[in-house]
Write a protein that holds these residues in place. Sequence first.
Motif, short mmCIF file in Angstrom:
data_model
loop_
_atom_site.label_atom_id
_atom_site.label_comp_id
_atom_site.label_asym_id
_atom_site.label_seq_id
_atom_site.Cartn_x
_atom_site.Cartn_y
_atom_site.Cartn_z
N HIS A 175 0.86 -1.18 0.00
CA HIS A 175 0.00 0.00 0.00
C HIS A 175 0.90 1.24 0.00
CE1 HIS A 175 1.00 0.23 4.25
NE2 HIS A 175 0.55 -1.01 4.41
N PRO A 176 0.33 2.43 -0.15
CA PRO A 176 1.18 3.62 -0.29
C PRO A 176 2.19 3.83 0.82
CG PRO A 176 -1.06 4.15 -0.94
CD PRO A 176 -1.10 2.75 -0.36
N GLU A 177 1.91 3.32 2.02
CA GLU A 177 2.82 3.56 3.14
C GLU A 177 4.06 2.66 3.13
OE1 GLU A 177 -0.62 3.53 3.57
OE2 GLU A 177 -0.48 5.72 3.51
N ASN A 178 4.04 1.56 2.38
CA ASN A 178 5.20 0.67 2.43
C ASN A 178 5.84 0.39 1.06
OD1 ASN A 178 3.42 -1.21 1.29
ND2 ASN A 178 3.08 -2.30 3.21
N HIS A 180 7.52 2.46 -0.87
CA HIS A 180 8.87 3.03 -0.92
C HIS A 180 9.88 2.06 -0.33
CE1 HIS A 180 12.17 5.93 -0.52
NE2 HIS A 180 12.30 5.52 0.72
N ASP A 181 9.56 1.46 0.81
CA ASP A 181 10.48 0.52 1.45
C ASP A 181 10.71 -0.70 0.57
OD1 ASP A 181 10.82 2.10 3.68
OD2 ASP A 181 9.27 1.09 4.86
N ILE A 212 5.02 7.20 -6.09
CA ILE A 212 5.89 6.74 -5.01
C ILE A 212 6.97 5.81 -5.56
CG2 ILE A 212 6.01 5.39 -2.88
CD1 ILE A 212 3.08 6.31 -2.36
#
Length: 224
Positions: A175-178, A180-181, A212
């Motif tokens: 999802h958008p929060e992970n 990038h990682d 992202i």
Amino acid sequence: MVATTKMHMNSNLELYLVTDEAACLGRDFYWVVEEAVKGGVTMVQLREKSLSTRAFIERAKRLKAILETYNVPLIINDRLDVALAVDADGVHIGQSDMPFQTAHRLLGEGKIIGLSAEKQDDVLEAEQWNLSYLAVSPLFATPTKTDTEKPWELDGLQWARQQSRHPLVVIGGLHPENVHDAITNGANGVAVVSAICSAPSPREAAQALKSIIQNSILWPAKNF
């Protein structure tokens, strides 16, 4: 380690949509997929577990016609017969599906063949084959698939990146929060289901994820 596998000419793994009609929440399946592609999806996998072969082929034909307009490859999940029937751009196979060698022989050159890797042995075994990509699955825990091995998590992804010469796609709990990682820890692309299919606006969800991903690719590479 840099991936050296020769990819299909239209292959771009950055944002990979895996379809799920139930996740579309009653909205038109083809509309959801086309909106996602307009938002930046670069590859689409048609995954159908309940349709008859005839219905699967008809759906694949219709979806292929839509995707060709955008030069986005259509990948068929599991079913090589369906991929051959509609001349799809490729197939995605799991560890319990048709062996890679057989799929490659039947599909011929120039087609995309992706393989799921659910444990370390899968990654190591895949080194002997010229895959288009390896799908590290699941990266994080996800309700979409419950019949999988334990999640790889980021340290497992780093290990896979060190061991594999193939482009890596991650799927599971993205999802958008992970995202990038995932990219900065070794993924070449991100595969999602509900993050796009269930979003209020599939196009805006795809745009946000694509932004992202592309920004993350520009970050200095980690020394795995």
